[in-house]
Enzyme design. Sequence first.
Site, PDB file in Angstrom:
ATOM      1  N   VAL A 281       0.833  -1.201   0.000  1.00 45.16           N
ATOM      2  CA  VAL A 281       0.000   0.000   0.000  1.00 45.16           C
ATOM      3  C   VAL A 281       0.867   1.249   0.000  1.00 45.16           C
ATOM      4  O   VAL A 281       0.570   2.246  -0.669  1.00 45.16           O
ATOM      5  CB  VAL A 281      -0.954  -0.006   1.214  1.00 45.16           C
ATOM      6  CG1 VAL A 281      -1.744   1.286   1.286  1.00 45.16           C
ATOM      7  CG2 VAL A 281      -1.892  -1.197   1.125  1.00 45.16           C
ATOM      8  N   GLU A 286      -1.039   7.270  -4.152  1.00 42.10           N
ATOM      9  CA  GLU A 286      -2.436   7.695  -4.183  1.00 42.10           C
ATOM     10  C   GLU A 286      -2.614   9.085  -4.778  1.00 42.10           C
ATOM     11  O   GLU A 286      -3.682   9.437  -5.257  1.00 42.10           O
ATOM     12  CB  GLU A 286      -3.025   7.659  -2.765  1.00 42.10           C
ATOM     13  CG  GLU A 286      -3.257   6.272  -2.205  1.00 42.10           C
ATOM     14  CD  GLU A 286      -1.992   5.649  -1.636  1.00 42.10           C
ATOM     15  OE1 GLU A 286      -0.948   6.330  -1.636  1.00 42.10           O
ATOM     16  OE2 GLU A 286      -2.045   4.479  -1.199  1.00 42.10           O
ATOM     17  N   ASP A 328      -3.872  27.353 -41.327  1.00 42.19           N
ATOM     18  CA  ASP A 328      -4.482  28.130 -42.392  1.00 42.19           C
ATOM     19  C   ASP A 328      -3.779  29.478 -42.466  1.00 42.19           C
ATOM     20  O   ASP A 328      -2.982  29.829 -41.585  1.00 42.19           O
ATOM     21  CB  ASP A 328      -5.980  28.304 -42.086  1.00 42.19           C
ATOM     22  CG  ASP A 328      -6.756  28.769 -43.304  1.00 42.19           C
ATOM     23  OD1 ASP A 328      -6.145  28.882 -44.387  1.00 42.19           O
ATOM     24  OD2 ASP A 328      -7.956  29.034 -43.170  1.00 42.19           O
ATOM     25  N   ASP A 620     -11.815  26.100 -39.621  1.00 46.27           N
ATOM     26  CA  ASP A 620     -12.921  26.943 -39.175  1.00 46.27           C
ATOM     27  C   ASP A 620     -14.269  26.546 -39.754  1.00 46.27           C
ATOM     28  O   ASP A 620     -15.301  27.003 -39.280  1.00 46.27           O
ATOM     29  CB  ASP A 620     -12.648  28.416 -39.495  1.00 46.27           C
ATOM     30  CG  ASP A 620     -12.320  28.632 -40.971  1.00 46.27           C
ATOM     31  OD1 ASP A 620     -12.522  27.689 -41.770  1.00 46.27           O
ATOM     32  OD2 ASP A 620     -11.868  29.737 -41.327  1.00 46.27           O
ATOM     33  N   GLU A 689      11.643   3.928   1.400  1.00 46.02           N
ATOM     34  CA  GLU A 689      10.529   3.207   2.020  1.00 46.02           C
ATOM     35  C   GLU A 689      10.812   1.714   2.103  1.00 46.02           C
ATOM     36  O   GLU A 689      10.360   1.042   3.035  1.00 46.02           O
ATOM     37  CB  GLU A 689       9.249   3.445   1.214  1.00 46.02           C
ATOM     38  CG  GLU A 689       8.666   4.836   1.357  1.00 46.02           C
ATOM     39  CD  GLU A 689       7.456   5.043   0.466  1.00 46.02           C
ATOM     40  OE1 GLU A 689       7.171   4.153  -0.357  1.00 46.02           O
ATOM     41  OE2 GLU A 689       6.814   6.095   0.578  1.00 46.02           O
TER      42      GLU A 689
END
Length: 900
Positions: A281, A286, A328, A620, A689
């Site tokens: 987790v 998240e 254009d 256009d 981690e």
Amino acid sequence: MSRPEPDPTERLEPLLRDLGSSRTGLTSREAARRLVHYGPNELRRRGGRHWPRALGRQFTHPLALLLWAAAALAFVAGIVPIAVAVMVVIILNAVFAFAQEVQAEKAVEALAAFLPVQAKVLRDGRPQAVPAAELVPGDVLMIEEGDRISADARLISGGIEVDLSTLTGESMPVFRSADLADTGVSLLQARDLAFSGTMCTEGQARAVVFATGMRTELGRIAALSERVQPEENPLDRQIRKVSRLIALIALITGAAFVPIATFGAHLPVSEAVVFAVGLLVGNVPEGLLPVITLALALGVRDLARRGAVVKRLSAVETLGSTGVICTDKTGTLTENRMRVTHVWTAAGTYELGDAPVSGDARRADPALAGLASVMTACNNARRDLAGTLTGDPTEVAMLGAADRLGEPGAAGRLCLFHFDPALKRMSTVDERDGGTWVDTKGAPETVLPQCAAIMEGGAARPLTAERRRDVEQVVDDHARQGLRVLALAVRRLDPGQPVPRRREDAERDLTLLGLVAMQDPPRPEVAEAVAHCHAAGIRIIVVTGDHALTAAAVARQVGIVGERPAVVTGEQLDRMSEHDLDALLREHRQLIFARSSPEAKLRIADALRAEGHVVAMTGDGVNDAPALRRADIGVAMGRSGTDVAREASTVVLTDDDFATVVAAIRSGRQVYDNIRKFICYIFAHTTPEIVPFLVFALAGGAIPLPLTVLQLLAFDVGTETLPALALGREPAEPGLMRRPPRERSESVIRPAMLVRAWLFLGVICAVLSMAGFFYVLLRAGWHPGDPTGPGSPLHHAYRQATTMTFLGLIAGQVGTAFAARTEHASLRSVGVTSNPLLLWGIAFELALAAVLIYAPPFQALLGTAALTPDMLAFVVPFPFLVWGADEIRRWLLRRRKAAP
């Protein structure tokens, strides 16, 4: 002997018979029966929209599935608050994305807006107003000036001028008459037909309906727009790749921890699984979807302020990867404001300023007075009560020029031959100066062949082949300067000669008076925007309906092309095979497509995309809708564009300005960079981690777990999100628009990013956080293998040590946030305080850390303990060490790059 063309009246009777109608229309009962058979006169989307399925897709997106898995694992681990928070993120993102999708797909619905609410028809032999949706084949329409035509119909009486710009892109109205019958031409060129969605600008007529709803030409375009499905944009593909990579990392680390903890640390299997779930987790970001959504939403907001309305969030990132712009000319590169700048006669060229031409010049050259007369007579523009000129921009410019050339006498119009886009000329028969005159204006290449003489020295002289070449040379010279050129000619009818009723009889044996050159000046800001595109490696291709020389001149003036661009006309493009077109696009970087059709735009977009380019296409008209949908970024004009073009596009320019397209690309690049910075920031925390769990497992339990599962989750969800969101608001790095465009296949995650995140920033953060952990334990007298559980003498010191690991991660996170702000440049070049949102995010992060560490309720929940001043002092240098190390790394990279 050739067979003569049948009379238009004779051709109409078989059509009425086939439609089961007559000149007096249908009965109400028959119309009701046909409505059941043919269905309503509406444009519709086949199959409709599947709202539940579309909403369901937002909950089954790859990253959403990963977040669902994270929530489920949190429930399994008994961490209910975290699971609920993750589910809220999923729901908010799904609802927001679904709302964006609903707003982005309305091209066919916009086409329906071209159908009027009411239509005037003959029913039961008398005029009636009926809902346009109830028109059926066989109905007889009554068309008047100002009416929008409700179905495709064949004129049976009268004549009208029709604005076909919604279907053909042609700005000048065309004449449609029941007396004109064409064969061997396309439907849109047939002069006896009128089409759904077009506007009657002048005249009256009756027409029998032969197609309604999706069977009309407008319906055909709607069906084509529906079939041309936009492909998945690059950002969605990149997010899916990132999601897969994150899921793989989380699964591998979580699954690997179970055997390592079980056999290495001798933990019970159930306890090892709980640790693995926490690790899993913790590795799911998240905040990824909210940060990406916020970065894109902020980009959309900024672009709206600059004049570009972006209808799909992910399109902001796609803009940043744009490698080719197909633009254009009129209104995008130029101001769409015509003004006559030069007049040429056989006597020479006159430059027209704001002041009238001198009387001496008018007396010396009688052709000038003739030009003023033709400009005024052969013209449908008018001056309103306030004195303002209204009408077609070209004709308004001609009236303004006539005022500066002199004061032409009053003329009475006897006959009008409307502007014909195929012939490219217009003529009137007028009474003036005591005689009857044919006045003609149009493209030089179509007027010159009708001329037998040229006005020279006040008299008409033969227009020899040599003189024709001289005139054509003048036309080319003006066109090369970016001027639009029209030729003006006259013929005086003999006294008593009847007014010609056929165009062929009027437009012959003309006398050329001269040429009129008009300029639509380039927008002043376009040249700088083009220079930015060239510096950024973005290729610009002009795709226009204008004359090749004029288009090349304007493109040259704004810096798009050099002296020798490759110019391809519409006819040449039509003859090209797909292989030839691909070769042309590869071999010629400076390209102009002149006299191009909307179908040509679609071909060009397909060819460029097949070569791997990310294409932005401007348009256009209604007929531009398929090309706008096909391109990666369809850019519609907000002022001059049609509703259909605006709905089919991804970006709408409220100012019709090319410079805004470039600003949008710059913003897209900035957003993409910020997404990469955020991902680097997230990945940099993976290593610190995982390391505490690996240290615990590999030590066989001799070293206590340096970070608890709940502390890991508090770090991952609580303190990480706001700085990550702030990185989505990061200002652009120097040199952003001097980098080449990204390849379509380039991944948002590159190996260099992973090395920087995992093996450089991540390792430094991991070493520092573990140093804090051992600093506290060793000072308390701990030795490997000593018990640290509840009730042991070292238990309080152990809680302080895990808190030091937790705070060390946060301190490293602060340094990582500053390091991730730039990829190559120094932090000083963008400004330490230039992102105040990041400073607030870091302040919140530190305040939250203080609460989690010192508030008793959170101490009991997370297992934290209050830290002493010397422990806090030990952690203070961590952010500077992390950021400083990366600053040195970036300095070495810049030095190595500059060395050659």
